[in-house]
Design an enzyme around this catalytic site. Structure first.
Site, PDB file in Angstrom:
ATOM      1  N   ARG A  82       0.820  -1.213   0.000  1.00 12.31           N
ATOM      2  CA  ARG A  82       0.000   0.000   0.000  1.00 12.31           C
ATOM      3  C   ARG A  82       0.853   1.262   0.000  1.00 12.31           C
ATOM      4  O   ARG A  82       1.925   1.290   0.602  1.00 12.31           O
ATOM      5  CB  ARG A  82      -0.895   0.047   1.243  1.00 12.31           C
ATOM      6  CG  ARG A  82      -2.030  -0.970   1.197  1.00 12.31           C
ATOM      7  CD  ARG A  82      -2.999  -0.761   2.331  1.00 12.31           C
ATOM      8  NE  ARG A  82      -2.295  -0.568   3.587  1.00 12.31           N
ATOM      9  CZ  ARG A  82      -2.752   0.180   4.589  1.00 12.31           C
ATOM     10  NH1 ARG A  82      -3.913   0.796   4.478  1.00 12.31           N
ATOM     11  NH2 ARG A  82      -2.062   0.294   5.702  1.00 12.31           N
ATOM     12  N   SER A 144       7.495  -4.809   7.271  1.00  8.71           N
ATOM     13  CA  SER A 144       7.149  -5.720   8.367  1.00  8.71           C
ATOM     14  C   SER A 144       7.856  -7.069   8.314  1.00  8.71           C
ATOM     15  O   SER A 144       7.236  -8.130   8.173  1.00  8.71           O
ATOM     16  CB  SER A 144       5.641  -5.902   8.399  1.00  8.71           C
ATOM     17  OG  SER A 144       5.060  -4.629   8.417  1.00  8.71           O
ATOM     18  N   ASP A 198       5.617  -2.903  11.458  1.00  7.40           N
ATOM     19  CA  ASP A 198       4.170  -2.635  11.605  1.00  7.40           C
ATOM     20  C   ASP A 198       3.723  -2.604  13.071  1.00  7.40           C
ATOM     21  O   ASP A 198       2.808  -1.862  13.443  1.00  7.40           O
ATOM     22  CB  ASP A 198       3.317  -3.630  10.797  1.00  7.40           C
ATOM     23  CG  ASP A 198       3.674  -5.093  11.038  1.00  7.40           C
ATOM     24  OD1 ASP A 198       4.650  -5.369  11.762  1.00  7.40           O
ATOM     25  OD2 ASP A 198       2.968  -5.970  10.486  1.00  7.40           O
TER      26      ASP A 198
HETATM   27  C1  BGC Z   1       7.540 -10.363  10.786  1.00  8.19           C
HETATM   28  C2  BGC Z   1       7.382  -9.162  11.688  1.00  8.19           C
HETATM   29  C3  BGC Z   1       6.000  -8.554  11.522  1.00  8.19           C
HETATM   30  C4  BGC Z   1       4.922  -9.622  11.674  1.00  8.19           C
HETATM   31  C5  BGC Z   1       3.516  -9.072  11.480  1.00  8.19           C
HETATM   32  C6  BGC Z   1       6.391 -11.325  10.956  1.00  8.19           C
HETATM   33  O1  BGC Z   1       6.469 -12.361  10.034  1.00  8.19           O
HETATM   34  O2  BGC Z   1       8.760 -11.022  11.040  1.00  8.19           O
HETATM   35  O3  BGC Z   1       8.368  -8.194  11.417  1.00  8.19           O
HETATM   36  O4  BGC Z   1       5.834  -7.552  12.481  1.00  8.19           O
HETATM   37  O5  BGC Z   1       5.135 -10.645  10.762  1.00  8.19           O
HETATM   38  O6  BGC Z   1       3.352  -8.506  10.231  1.00  8.19           O
END
Ligand code: BGC
Length: 456
Positions: A82, A144, A198
């Site tokens: 996004r 994320s 995130d």
């Molecule tokens: C990632 C994290 C992320 C989470 C939620 C995980 O797979 O390693 O960095 O915060 O997913 O999106």
């Protein structure tokens, strides 16, 4: 004629899911083990061998509520990418314009350069659509995945998760990769002022209005949490002893909890089967027990097993159910949303799976399996939250939460409330707040703080 709904569960079905039914003792043990792992992640001496890395986010200030202005945000972490334009007008009036772009599945495992070119192209298209080309707005990049940050604008990708496996990105500074892609285009003026997880965005966006928010949690495709730690405990931050700021947000990356075997006592044979078919076997053990990417597949594997043993949907054949990843996690929410004696959601799912499902007992069993998987997810998540609350040693806290599982599962919130209450010391007050677009708003808030501190 009303149907009589059987309430007893067949012993074979009960046995198949028994491993998902965590006891209070097991949950307490999970909290104890996780507490140890978090301490290892924070400490300089043990960080390199710790599985819960507790990465430093370089975000030390929670929002004041006075942040204002227009910011661009990028959100990469799930199946969609996004671009957002966030206008912080007041702390109750935030205008967001956003556009989602589908990431082709081939791109998830292709060259990293293609992914970053795609991101830059989407950004350019968005800026053109909203006449933002000349503005060089500050941009916050919500990325994320586990990042070893070396500053607010420098983050090295440690490993991909959630089905991503693009080549040539692990070990690289993701901000530089994006900047290079923007420069390759040559027609965009963008000022990347922050990269964030995130969970950190979620915490920031909730803290914008809820002053006592100290944890950001995601239970969606993946799962993770961040929390507010004392700077002196964030030993991997070079200024941990000298910083004038008392706090540091720590991105726990709790998804990797258990990658060293400490969670084997709560894993089932189905967890091991799911792990084997993922692009990252042996990694993200806790996440694979909790998050949306895997819950549906766990249910499917139990079903396939019980069908092979002739214990459910006897005599029925469904190719769809035999196919990996074909049981969507949203099905659990649909099935568990049915009121007692009603099977509308369940019937819809059965139909989508190509089953006939004339037997009411099968539907009761199917729901029982779904409940076992989702309850375990919520129990483990509660363990994680309680670990963080205990670690902060505070008596009152709000948790900002985002992600499709928390948002759409009919009982997830209540399950977290129930199990956290059972695990926390009496007298600790907590609130679970659903975050509204934390990735976008949080990125804007961090960008706002970053811009302020450079212009001071
Ligand atoms: C990632 C994290 C992320 C989470 C939620 C995980 O797979 O390693 O960095 O915060 O997913 O999106």
């Amino acid at each position: 004629m009303s149907t009589i709904v059987p309430t007893t569960i067949a012993p074979e079905v009960e046995a198949a899911v028994a491993g998902f039914m965590l006891t209070q003792e097991q949950m307490t043990e999970v909290v104890d083990r996780m507490t140890k792992e978090i301490k290892m992640g924070l400490s300089k001496d043990t960080h390199s061998r710790a599985v819960i890395k507790c990465f430093v986010s370089y975000v030390q200030d929670l929002p004041t509520g006075k942040e204002r202005g227009k910011y661009l945000a990028l959100d990469l972490g799930g199946s969609n990418f996004r671009v957002l334009l966030v206008d912080l007008k007041s702390n109750t009036d935030i205008e967001i314009l956003s556009k989602s772009y589908v990431i082709a599945s081939s791109m998830l495992s292709g060259p990293g350069k293609d992914l970053f070119d795609f991101i830059a192209n989407c950004l350019a298209e968005f800026c053109k659509e909203h006449n933002l080309q000349g503005e060089a707005l500050p941009l916050g990049f919500t990325f994320s995945f586990p990042l070893q940050q070396q500053g607010l604008t420098k983050g090295i990708l440690v490993t991909w998760t959630k089905g991503f496996s693009c080549e040539g990105v692990v070990g690289k500074n993701v901000v530089a990769l994006l900047q290079e892609a923007i420069e390759r285009r040559g027609d965009l003026k963008i000022n990347i002022v922050a990269i964030l997880n995130d969970t950190v965005g979620t915490l920031m966006s909730c803290a914008f209005t809820a002053r006592n928010c100290r944890i950001g949690l995601i239970v969606g495709t993946g799962s993770n949490a961040c929390y507010v730690e004392k700077t002196v405990n964030a030993e991997c931050f070079e200024g941990y002893q000298t910083s004038t700021k008392p706090h540091m947000i720590i991105n726990a990356e709790w998804g990797a909890f258990g990658d060293n075997g400490v969670l084997d006592f709560v894993r089932t044979p189905y967890d091991r089967m799911v792990d084997k078919v993922t692009p990252n076997p042996g990694k993200q053990t806790f996440e694979k027990c909790i998050s949306g990417m895997y819950m549906g597949e766990l249910v499917r594997l139990v079903l396939v097993d019980l069908m092979a043993k002739g214990k459910i949907f006897v005599g029925e054949k469904s190719e769809r159910i035999q196919t990996q990843w074909n049981f969507q996690t949203s099905y659990l929410s649909e099935i568990e949303s049915d009121l007692p004696g009603d099977f509308r959601g369940c019937n819809k799912v059965i139909n989508q799976l190509g089953l006939v499902g004339n037997n009411v007992r099968d539907k009761v069993h199917l729901r029982y399996i779904c409940e076992a998987v989702s309850s375990r997810s919520a129990k483990l998540c509660s363990c994680g939250l309680v670990t963080l609350i205990n670690k902060m040693n505070i008596n009152e806290v709000a948790v900002g939460i985002d992600g499709s599982v928390y948002r759409y599962h009919p009982r997830y919130h209540d399950l977290l409330m129930l199990h956290m209450t059972k695990l926390l010391r009496p007298g600790i007050k907590f609130e679970l707040l659903e975050s509204d677009d934390g990735s976008g708003k949080g990125a804007a808030l961090i960008a706002a703080t970053a811009v302020q501190s450079t212009t001071k």
